[in-house]
Scaffold this motif. Structure first.
Motif, PDB file in Angstrom:
ATOM      1  N   CYS A 426       7.060 -15.971  51.530  1.00 53.16           N
ATOM      2  CA  CYS A 426       5.866 -15.895  52.377  1.00 53.16           C
ATOM      3  C   CYS A 426       5.997 -14.827  53.449  1.00 53.16           C
ATOM      4  N   GLU A 427       7.177 -14.711  54.060  1.00 49.38           N
ATOM      5  CA  GLU A 427       7.335 -13.767  55.165  1.00 49.38           C
ATOM      6  C   GLU A 427       7.640 -12.354  54.688  1.00 49.38           C
ATOM      7  N   CYS A 482       4.326 -20.043  58.554  1.00 51.39           N
ATOM      8  CA  CYS A 482       3.495 -19.083  57.808  1.00 51.39           C
ATOM      9  C   CYS A 482       2.042 -19.520  57.812  1.00 51.39           C
TER      10      CYS A 482
END
Length: 762
Positions: A426-427, A482
């Protein structure tokens, strides 16, 4: 350098190199030759310590190698297998070390402090000047080690693996690996011609982490870890935390550092503005490697966003992109959890693809596989000689269905490895969702196991409490770190609370695949129309539990392989027109039904054959030179219009997960094969969906509607000629008549097209 050309350790730096013939021959093992002139002997290594170092069993090579002050000066010791000579060079210093045999070189120089030195290493045909890796302090901080020890390092990839960096003013790569059962670990790679002896790593105590900073090693370098098992044998392993890997079947890890500059700031800022279960959410699932076989990530970025945007899908879902050795596993047997597969390019190339989809307004979901991993001897299985990532109990470790191993979710470091991996995608890659594979196999201790093949939990139950805690932690961490990301469970049982928040005792997923709805409705559709009345409940049963979770309606890759046939081929009979019509009618029913939609590639144009990862969708069916291409393009045009009409109608998505968003109009017309229901938006706006799964036109069919709506207009009809249908439709708006039907005071007198779904709006 020859002793004759180096009378003292203070000879000028710019002395000319000796010719190859003058280089000193290698000293036989265990024989100590006379020291070079002016360099006194360093303390001799004890035989046991020497053996531990050379055999890769030393836990602290920095205590033996490098330079340190002692009585009489500064002692230097270097391990360089195959070197002919090693010379210490610094400002005002040039001193050749004594050859101790077995690649060890040492000497005691009359210095008061350790200088800023380098090593000049001479081989048969050349010599190189390098920094000594063993003069550097650990490049991993105490906070990192503390978090690793606690199993709470949420950015674990910044601490473990191969990290290019500048350390003590020198550029290089820090190698760190978790191997608590190892006697010793060495890093090897193309920088050492795959000889591992020269680079033993140091243990960082109880954390189980081993570390070594290698100056001069940078991005693109291939590497692995040579691990000495508890029994003294060796195994060479790829890095579990590698961010890149060789193209399979090669399996070395690759040092990498991202230089990508994202262009999706606007997308990232607004993607979380609306909760996914209250937003339009229509997913195009694909297998990247076979969508257009042979395309790279960057080439896919030139074609995929435009195609998906034209079809109107809000998201793509990519089957696993993490590195996997066997392409036939479709990515579901992962060996490199932190590495996008190199088959189609670099990690930055994958970032470019995600970025391109975002700039086209399309969200990106990736399949994530924390349920199991393969047994390849160079990967995670018994990584350091004992069960490490897998469960200690062989009955708990072996996955009964796939010949793989299950993770030990109760071990904090393993749980940390997986939770951080979810955050990583996600990051680092800006993905907008994680679809978690095979959740059911994680939740139950007796999954696919017979009596006697499993042991109950501490309460005597069949629930895997460690897996439950892991999934809750993963979901809570991803949602906290997130914003805008959704997690989706592929969970095929009636487990209570899959999409309930973790603080309410649920697993914490945002959405769940509705496998029951999929199986039931496909069973109904597979029957001849005259027999469908006996299976009518298959189409209605899903509404009994439709609001128990936040659902996705999946027609996924699993339903169009292994003899299950493609979606259109599931439709009965040999009449191609009827099969396509039923296919279109089913899609219309699905898009109007409560729940989000997912459709696998190829089904959007009614591909007749099953999917194969070796050749992908049958794109030739759309080629104008093919006689039936218009039929297939018609189905694709319908999918486009379904998505566009769906997105424009909040009634179809705003209240997907609450009973107030749905009402049956006709749920009992089994003899007619007819279904009708209303959908409601928060502002009260409505949409009426009517499906006729019979191949006959039904004239004058009464459908009850709210009497307060004066006119209804047909906004979508799967039987339109443009889609390949017969063209039966309502050209004019329909006015309700004061004739009761289905318990409502007013009704529409409709003509229902054969094998079709129609949508009407006030």
């Amino acid at each position: 350098m020859s002793a004759a050309r180096q009378p003292s350790p203070t000879v000028r730096d710019d002395a000319a190199p000796a010719p190859a013939a003058a280089k000193k021959p290698r000293t036989p093992r265990a024989r100590r030759a006379a020291p070079p002139h002016g360099v006194r002997p360093a303390p001799v290594l004890g035989s046991e310590e020497r053996a531990r170092l050379l055999e890769g069993r030393h836990h602290d090579p920095h205590a033996v190698l490098g330079a340190r002050t002692q009585r009489g000066g500064v002692a230097f010791r270097v391990l360089r297998p195959y070197a002919k000579a090693v010379t210490v060079i610094a400002k005002g210093l040039r001193a050749e070390l004594h050859d101790d045999g077995d690649g060890l070189f040492s000497g005691l120089l009359p210095l008061t402090a350790v200088p800023d030195y380098r090593l000049l290493v001479a081989y048969d045909s050349d010599e190189i000047e390098v920094h000594d890796p063993y003069r550097f302090l650990p490049a991993l901080g105490d906070l990192d080690l503390h978090l690793i020890g606690e199993g709470r390092h949420e950015q674990l990839w910044t601490a473990l693996g191969a990290q290019p960096m500048e350390h003590q003013g020198v550029a290089g790569t820090r190698f760190t690996v978790w191997a608590p059962n190892a006697q010793g670990v060495r890093v090897t790679g193309d920088f050492s011609y795959w000889d591992s002896v020269a680079y033993p790593m140091r243990s960082l105590g109880a954390s189980g982490v081993w570390e070594l900073f290698l100056p001069g090693v940078g991005a693109g370098t291939l590497y692995k870890y040579d691990i000495t098992r508890p029994d003294g044998s060796h195994t060479v392993r790829a890095d579990p935390m590698a961010r890149s890997a060789e193209v399979p079947p090669a399996n070395a890890s690759v040092v990498t550092a991202s230089e990508y500059e994202w262009q999706d700031t606007e997308w990232m800022a607004r993607r979380g503005a609306r909760a996914p279960h209250q937003a339009p959410f229509s997913v195009y699932e694909l297998h990247l490697a076979s969508w257009r076989p042979g395309l790279s990530y960057r080439q896919l970025a030139e074609q995929l966003p435009a195609y998906v945007k034209e079809l109107g899908f809000t998201h793509v879902e990519m089957m696993p992109v993490a590195e996997h050795p066997f392409g036939g596993s479709w990515g579901y047997q992962v060996t490199g959890f932190y590495a996008p597969t190199s088959r189609m390019g670099t990690p930055d190339d994958f970032r470019f693809l995600v970025d391109s989809l975002h700039r086209a307004g399309i969200g990106v979901i990736v399949d994530w596989v924390p349920a199991h991993f393969p047994r390849d001897e160079w990967a995670l299985a018994e990584f350091d000689g004992r069960a490490l990532y897998e469960h200690q109990d062989p009955r708990r470790a072996a996955h009964p269905d796939w010949g793989t191993l299950e993770f030990d979710y109760g071990r904090k470091e393993v749980r940390n490895f997986l939770v951080a991996n979810a955050v990583y995608w996600c990051e680092e890659f800006h993905v907008d969702g994680l679809r978690v594979d095979a959740v059911a196999s994680m939740l139950y201790l007796d999954y696919s196991r017979a009596e006697g093949e499993w042991t109950p939990n501490e309460h005597g139950g069949r629930e895997n409490l460690d897996a439950v805690a892991f999934l809750q932690e993963m979901n809570a961490t991803v949602y906290r770190r997130c914003p805008g990301v959704v997690t989706i469970a592929e969970e095929s049982t009636a487990w209570n609370g899959v999409t309930r928040p973790t603080d309410g005792g649920g697993l914490g997923f945002g959405l769940k695949w509705n496998m029951g709805w999929m199986h039931d409705t496909l069973r109904y559709m597979s029957k001849e129309s005259v027999h469908r009345k006996y299976h009518h409940h298959d189409m209605t049963f899903g509404m009994i539990y439709a609001f128990s979770e936040n659902y996705v309606l999946p027609i996924s890759h699993d339903e169009v392989v292994h003899g299950k046939r493609s979606l259109v081929s599931k439709m009965p009979g040999g009449d191609w027109w009827q099969q396509r019509a039923a296919h279109r009618a089913y899609l219309g029913f699905m898009w109007a039904h409560p729940g989000k939609q997912l459709l696998f590639m190829g089904q959007e144009f009614a591909q007749g054959s099953e999917w194969s990862e070796s050749y992908g969708p049958d794109w030739w069916l759309l080629d104008s030179s093919y006689a039936a291409a218009g039929d297939h393009r018609g189905v694709r045009d319908l999918v486009r219009d379904l998505n566009r009409t769906y997105t424009a109608a909040p009634a179809l998505w705003e209240r997907d997960t609450v009973p107030e968003g749905f009402a049956w109009v006709e749920a009992d017309a089994a003899e007619d094969n007819v279904f009708a229901f209303l959908r409601y938006a928060q502002d009260g706006s409505q949409l009426l969906a009517v499906s006729n799964f019979s191949p006959v036109v039904r004239h004058g069919y009464r459908i009850g509607v709210p009497e307060e709506v004066p006119l209804w207009r047909e906004v979508l009809n799967t039987d339109m000629e443009a889609y390949g249908g017969s063209g039966v439709h309502h050209r004019q708006a329909l006015r309700p008549e004061p004739v009761p039907a289905q318990g409502r005071p007013a009704s529409l007198r409709m003509t229902l097209p054969p094998l079709a779904t129609i949508w009407l709006r006030p």
